[in-house]
Design a protein around this motif. Sequence first.
Motif, short mmCIF file in Angstrom:
data_model
loop_
_atom_site.label_atom_id
_atom_site.label_comp_id
_atom_site.label_asym_id
_atom_site.label_seq_id
_atom_site.Cartn_x
_atom_site.Cartn_y
_atom_site.Cartn_z
N ASP A 12 0.84 -1.19 0.00
CA ASP A 12 0.00 0.00 0.00
C ASP A 12 0.88 1.24 0.00
OD1 ASP A 12 -2.38 -1.48 0.11
OD2 ASP A 12 -2.12 -1.75 2.27
N TRP A 17 -2.73 5.03 2.38
CA TRP A 17 -2.92 5.02 3.83
C TRP A 17 -3.45 6.35 4.33
CZ3 TRP A 17 -3.55 1.29 7.07
CH2 TRP A 17 -3.03 0.03 6.78
N THR A 20 -7.09 6.29 3.72
CA THR A 20 -7.71 5.37 4.68
C THR A 20 -7.87 6.04 6.04
OG1 THR A 20 -6.82 3.43 3.56
CG2 THR A 20 -7.45 3.15 5.87
N LYS A 47 -4.50 -3.63 5.39
CA LYS A 47 -5.64 -2.77 5.68
C LYS A 47 -6.77 -3.55 6.35
CE LYS A 47 -4.88 0.95 2.44
NZ LYS A 47 -5.43 1.75 1.35
#
Length: 85
Positions: A12, A17, A20, A47
């Motif tokens: 990722d 991130w 997120t 995640k």
Amino acid sequence: MAYGHFPEHPDDSVGGWMITLLLCWIPLVGFVYLLVLALSSASSPSKRNFARALFVWQIIGVVVTIIVLVVFGASIWAALESVRY
């Protein structure tokens, strides 16, 4: 890893991130987003584990909040009742 073979879940990115974490901070949207991440097999394992761990922390936070409200609510109620009479 064989040549020309791509990993199932690439690492990722920092931007991924950041999105997120931003979505997790929005109250209702964050809950739904975490639910999708935790239960979806399409999301990356990191995640998915993050979402599951955050759910555990949220459950702990709700339980502690309820306990604190009950304890302090009862003590405030008792104090108000003793002042009333």
